[in-house]
Write an enzyme that holds these catalytic residues in place. Structure first.
Site, PDB file in Angstrom:
ATOM      1  N   CYS A 234       5.115 -10.174  -5.682  1.00 38.69           N
ATOM      2  CA  CYS A 234       6.301  -9.456  -5.193  1.00 38.69           C
ATOM      3  C   CYS A 234       7.441 -10.392  -4.786  1.00 38.69           C
ATOM      4  CB  CYS A 234       5.919  -8.559  -4.015  1.00 38.69           C
ATOM      5  SG  CYS A 234       4.714  -9.276  -2.896  1.00 38.69           S
TER       6      CYS A 234
ATOM      7  N   HIS B  21      10.450  -7.090   1.695  1.00 38.74           N
ATOM      8  CA  HIS B  21      10.393  -8.536   1.946  1.00 38.74           C
ATOM      9  C   HIS B  21      11.819  -9.099   1.985  1.00 38.74           C
ATOM     10  CE1 HIS B  21       6.195  -8.260   1.280  1.00 38.74           C
ATOM     11  NE2 HIS B  21       6.059  -8.924   0.166  1.00 38.74           N
TER      12      HIS B  21
HETATM   13  N1  LIG Z   1       1.204  -4.653  -1.842  1.00 34.98           N
HETATM   14  C1  LIG Z   1       2.143  -5.324  -2.494  1.00 34.98           C
HETATM   15  O1  LIG Z   1       3.299  -5.464  -2.009  1.00 34.98           O
HETATM   16  C2  LIG Z   1       1.847  -5.967  -3.823  1.00 34.98           C
HETATM   17  C3  LIG Z   1       2.893  -6.554  -4.539  1.00 34.98           C
HETATM   18  C4  LIG Z   1       2.624  -7.159  -5.779  1.00 34.98           C
HETATM   19  C5  LIG Z   1       1.329  -7.175  -6.259  1.00 34.98           C
HETATM   20  N2  LIG Z   1       0.316  -6.589  -5.529  1.00 34.98           N
HETATM   21  C6  LIG Z   1      -1.031  -6.599  -6.094  1.00 34.98           C
HETATM   22  O2  LIG Z   1      -1.356  -5.258  -6.453  1.00 34.98           O
HETATM   23  C7  LIG Z   1      -2.769  -5.050  -6.332  1.00 34.98           C
HETATM   24  C8  LIG Z   1      -3.024  -3.820  -5.464  1.00 34.98           C
HETATM   25  O3  LIG Z   1      -2.487  -4.066  -4.170  1.00 34.98           O
HETATM   26  P1  LIG Z   1      -2.366  -2.917  -3.063  1.00 34.98           P
HETATM   27  O4  LIG Z   1      -1.370  -3.425  -2.099  1.00 34.98           O
HETATM   28  O5  LIG Z   1      -2.180  -1.596  -3.684  1.00 34.98           O
HETATM   29  O6  LIG Z   1      -3.841  -2.977  -2.409  1.00 34.98           O
HETATM   30  P2  LIG Z   1      -4.591  -1.826  -1.581  1.00 34.98           P
HETATM   31  O7  LIG Z   1      -3.613  -0.934  -0.920  1.00 34.98           O
HETATM   32  O8  LIG Z   1      -5.576  -2.550  -0.742  1.00 34.98           O
HETATM   33  O9  LIG Z   1      -5.377  -0.978  -2.716  1.00 34.98           O
HETATM   34  C9  LIG Z   1      -6.332  -1.553  -3.545  1.00 34.98           C
HETATM   35  C10 LIG Z   1      -6.879  -0.481  -4.482  1.00 34.98           C
HETATM   36  O10 LIG Z   1      -7.683  -1.123  -5.460  1.00 34.98           O
HETATM   37  C11 LIG Z   1      -8.928  -0.446  -5.573  1.00 34.98           C
HETATM   38  N3  LIG Z   1      -9.907  -1.451  -5.985  1.00 34.98           N
HETATM   39  C12 LIG Z   1     -10.279  -2.579  -5.348  1.00 34.98           C
HETATM   40  N4  LIG Z   1     -11.191  -3.264  -6.060  1.00 34.98           N
HETATM   41  C13 LIG Z   1     -11.406  -2.546  -7.182  1.00 34.98           C
HETATM   42  C14 LIG Z   1     -12.258  -2.701  -8.309  1.00 34.98           C
HETATM   43  N5  LIG Z   1     -13.072  -3.764  -8.451  1.00 34.98           N
HETATM   44  N6  LIG Z   1     -12.235  -1.744  -9.275  1.00 34.98           N
HETATM   45  C15 LIG Z   1     -11.406  -0.677  -9.175  1.00 34.98           C
HETATM   46  N7  LIG Z   1     -10.577  -0.467  -8.119  1.00 34.98           N
HETATM   47  C16 LIG Z   1     -10.587  -1.390  -7.147  1.00 34.98           C
HETATM   48  C17 LIG Z   1      -9.162   0.124  -4.200  1.00 34.98           C
HETATM   49  O11 LIG Z   1     -10.068   1.191  -4.328  1.00 34.98           O
HETATM   50  P3  LIG Z   1     -10.501   2.153  -3.081  1.00 34.98           P
HETATM   51  O12 LIG Z   1      -9.262   2.973  -2.788  1.00 34.98           O
HETATM   52  O13 LIG Z   1     -11.595   2.979  -3.657  1.00 34.98           O
HETATM   53  O14 LIG Z   1     -10.903   1.241  -1.990  1.00 34.98           O
HETATM   54  C18 LIG Z   1      -7.754   0.552  -3.802  1.00 34.98           C
HETATM   55  O15 LIG Z   1      -7.449   1.831  -4.330  1.00 34.98           O
HETATM   56  C19 LIG Z   1      -3.335  -6.363  -5.772  1.00 34.98           C
HETATM   57  O16 LIG Z   1      -3.778  -7.157  -6.850  1.00 34.98           O
HETATM   58  C20 LIG Z   1      -2.125  -7.010  -5.123  1.00 34.98           C
HETATM   59  O17 LIG Z   1      -2.207  -8.403  -5.023  1.00 34.98           O
HETATM   60  C21 LIG Z   1       0.542  -5.986  -4.336  1.00 34.98           C
END
Ligand SMILES: NC(=O)c1ccc[n+]([C@@H]2O[C@H](COP(=O)([O-])OP(=O)(O)OC[C@H]3O[C@@H](n4cnc5c(N)ncnc54)[C@H](OP(=O)(O)O)[C@@H]3O)[C@@H](O)[C@H]2O)c1
Length: 341
Positions: free
Chosen positions: A128, A244
């Protein structure tokens, strides 16, 4: 033509992907298939969606897979990427696992859509903080070649995922009573986040930089296609829910004035430089008003360096920093005739 889309992960980014698909009228069957670690139903907006447990079945006949699960060896894309590719799907990944692989395009469509081609069926969306930095600086780099970037990131709690804002919410009432011994979960942030700034995002790596800081170095070079750009970053977690901020100092090969920089950035797709009396500079809260833009303000000469410019950049880390960028990559694949019926 309605593409078959599977979204893996339904946390903060996965949910935002679903809403971006809908509001941008992405040509996909509705609802998309949604998968996470366990089956259930989830209400997003006014709609209830079925969520499946991720298995080979959720990738069957998919045209497009959008990964928004957690990273690492047991993360969503590391576990399921080959299955999705074998089904013939194009994959776009939010996580860090494959961003620096030489055969994986790392794309911000406004900056380097030319990196997309039919051979690369697995595409990575940058971190991000990298997305907002390169979106704002790319037009200046093209015009005057940026040689060095110093960036201090003020990063919101939602950058961690769902548990980040939950920690801020839970810590605020006890912190209002006493700042001593605020209860916190060190699995999320290494110190209390309520009324605090924490100069560590992700673990420490080489040369005492954190992994988050090194992402800004290597991803910026890859996206701008210039391995010589010097980048030094400090990333700080701040008690903000979404949005951010980045204080940025950069130096160019050819001298540029603040006015020229303002013009280059204002003309760039996806970048907005508000400077009216109602909004003299953007803040994190302003991403609610401009959810799809990278906002830039405080553009000024850096009085400490020759050819130096300083500025301030803000964006919604869940939308342009993740979900929106992913959907825009998918739209670019369609526009280029790479993803087709
Ligand atoms: N947050 C940000 O600002 C941001 C920005 C850029 C990139 N990202 C990237 O985007 C991704 C998601 O981030 P997020 O912020 O959405 O995280 P989050 O809110 O913690 O959500 C993670 C999701 O992934 C699912 N999950 C985890 N492990 C899994 C697996 N092995 N197989 C299938 N589903 C799985 C979880 O399932 P459950 O719901 O069943 O637990 C949950 O729905 C990460 O890689 C992060 O680094 C995030």
């Amino acid at each position: 033509m309605a593409f078959k889309v599977t979204v893996v992960g339904v946390g903060l980014v996965g949910e935002t992907i679903v809403s971006c698909l809908k509001e941008r009228h992405f040509p996909c069957e509705w609802p998309p298939r949604i998968a996470a670690t366990r089956a259930r139903s989830e209400t997003m907006g006014n709609e209830v969606f079925g969520v499946e447990e991720t298995s080979a079945d959720v990738f069957r006949n998919a045209d497009l897979v959008l990964f928004a699960g957690k990273e690492g060896a047991r993360g969503a894309s590391a576990t399921w990427r080959e299955t999705a590719l074998q089904e013939g799907a194009f994959c776009i990944d939010n996580g860090r696992d494959f961003r620096l692989s030489p055969d994986v395009p790392l794309v911000v469509p406004e900056v380097n859509a030319d990196a997309l081609n039919a051979e690369s069926r697995f595409i990575a969306s940058p971190n991000c903080s990298t997305i907002q930095l390169v979106a704002a600086l790319a037009p200046v780099h093209r015009a005057a070649r940026i040689r060095r970037i110093i960036v201090a990131g003020y990063q919101s709690t939602s950058g961690w995922g769902l548990r980040g804002p939950e920690e801020l919410r839970a810590q605020t009432p006890p912190a209002l009573k006493s700042l001593d011994d605020i209860p916190y979960d060190p699995e999320v942030f290494p110190r209390p986040i309520a009324f605090n700034c924490i100069p560590q995002i992700e673990p420490f790596m080489d040369d005492d930089y954190t992994r988050e800081e090194l992402k800004l170095v290597y991803e910026t070079r890859k996206i701008l296609g210039d391995g010589d750009i010097q980048v030094s970053a400090t990333c700080v977690r701040v008690p903000v829910f979404v949005g951010h901020g980045q204080a940025v100092w950069f130096e160019t090969e050819r001298p540029v004035s603040p006015d020229e920089v303002r013009g280059l950035m204002s003309d760039a797709a996806g970048v907005r430089v508000p400077d009216g009396p109602d909004l003299p500079y953007p803040t994190s809260l302003d991403v609610n008003r401009f959810p799809d833009d990278v906002l830039v303000g405080r553009i000024r000469r850096d009085i400490s360096r020759e050819n130096g410019i300083a500025c301030w950049i803000v964006a919604d880390n869940l939308r342009k920093g993740a979900a929106l960028n992913v959907v825009q990559i998918a739209e670019s694949l369609i526009q280029k005739g790479i993803l087709k019926a």
